[in-house]
Write a protein that holds these residues in place. Structure first.
Motif, short mmCIF file in Angstrom:
data_model
loop_
_atom_site.label_atom_id
_atom_site.label_comp_id
_atom_site.label_asym_id
_atom_site.label_seq_id
_atom_site.Cartn_x
_atom_site.Cartn_y
_atom_site.Cartn_z
N THR A 15 1.31 -0.66 -0.47
CA THR A 15 2.30 0.36 -0.79
C THR A 15 2.01 1.65 -0.05
N ASP A 32 7.12 7.63 -4.68
CA ASP A 32 6.57 6.29 -4.90
C ASP A 32 5.03 6.28 -4.97
N HIS A 72 9.43 -0.27 -9.39
CA HIS A 72 8.68 -1.18 -8.53
C HIS A 72 8.13 -2.39 -9.31
N ASP A 162 12.03 -0.23 -0.85
CA ASP A 162 11.80 -1.60 -0.40
C ASP A 162 12.97 -2.17 0.39
N CYS A 203 8.38 1.79 1.99
CA CYS A 203 7.50 1.78 0.83
C CYS A 203 6.36 0.76 0.96
#
Length: 287
Positions: A15, A32, A72, A162, A203
């Protein structure tokens, strides 16, 4: 305007978290974030988040926003910890309630669990505008991977979650509950309609046989020219067929069960039980 963007790569979950800042005004947003989690023991730590805190303090930045591109399924958010340490307003796309409704059933959450997104400070509507210092930011709804996915366009930079990976890796899966490949195709076209030189920040990054180092920055032009799944000329039907076929072969993310339970709570753990301990559920034969 061109914001300063600093990426933080978490090798355990592949990530990338970001601090995007207006250095003139010394204001920033965190996008994120990751809370470290050991699935074998259930233990958490804040090593990844502390690197972000150190960077922000070293650069004398103040946090305006703590943003999520979606709920997520592959890592736990560190948003509550970062907010406690640095302040800032937590935010996500307004359709997080749709995701909460889906997974409230999956995890058999009790009636007290709200499914209207109130766990977050702000729910962004499509095309909402906000500021990071003097830099204008805009929210684009880009569902398909999940119903609540958004892209944050900050000056010349777009944070796509994503939705897209590096051109040699492709695009997001669409087989999670509420995902849809046809919707993803349309969302990606929306991203690719941004100016060709726009910087795209991803991401995640997973290495390919032709690449030995991780990367997470690309451009609209590079994606349109060479993304292996959705470069210019790929039809919607061809993309959907490819995506559905590929998704049928994929395993679930290793941390989907803890991640979803935490992230639909804006990074908070379930309420502690009578012994003061929080617990996460594992649904048997459900996912």
């Amino acid at each position: 305007m061109r914001p300063v963007v600093k990426g933080f790569f978490d090798s355990a979950t592949f990530t990338v978290s970001y601090v995007v800042s207006d250095e003139t005004r010394k204001r920033c947003a965190i996008i994120d974030s990751v809370r470290d989690y050991d699935p074998a023991s259930g233990r958490t730590s804040t090593c990844s988040a502390d690197k972000i805190i150190s960077y922000i303090n070293a650069n004398d930045l103040r946090v305006d926003w703590i943003l999520e591109t979606h709920a997520h399924a592959d890592h736990l958010s560190a948003a509550p910890y970062l907010q406690e340490k640095l302040g800032g307003t937590t935010a996500i796309g307004e359709h997080i309630g749709d995701v909460q409704k889906i997974f409230k059933g999956v995890f058999n959450e009790d009636d007290a669990f709200p499914v209207d997104g109130r766990q977050f400070d702000v729910l962004f509507k499509d095309e909402a505008v906000f500021d990071i210092g003097s830099i204008e930011a805009k929210v684009l709804a880009t569902p398909g991977h999940t119903p609540a996915c958004v892209t944050y366009v900050v000056g010349d930079a777009a944070f796509v979650g994503d939705t897209l990976f590096m051109p040699d890796y492709g695009t997001a899966r669409c087989d999670f509950p509420g995902g849809d490949a046809r919707t993803l195709y349309k969302s990606i076209q929306r991203i690719l309609s941004l100016p060709p030189k726009s910087r795209l920040f991803l991401c995640h990054d997973y290495l390919t046989p032709t690449r030995t180092s991780h990367a997470w920055e690309t451009t609209v032009k590079e994606q349109a020219d060479s993304n292996i799944h959705i470069h210019r000329g790929i039809s919607e039907d061809a993309f959907v067929t490819m995506r559905d076929t590929k998704d049928a072969s994929l395993d679930l993310p290793a941390l989907i069960i803890p991640s979803i339970q935490v992230n639909i709570r804006a990074g908070h753990f379930p309420e502690p039980e009578s012994n003061g301990v929080s617990y996460l559920k594992v649904p048997i034969d459900r996912l």
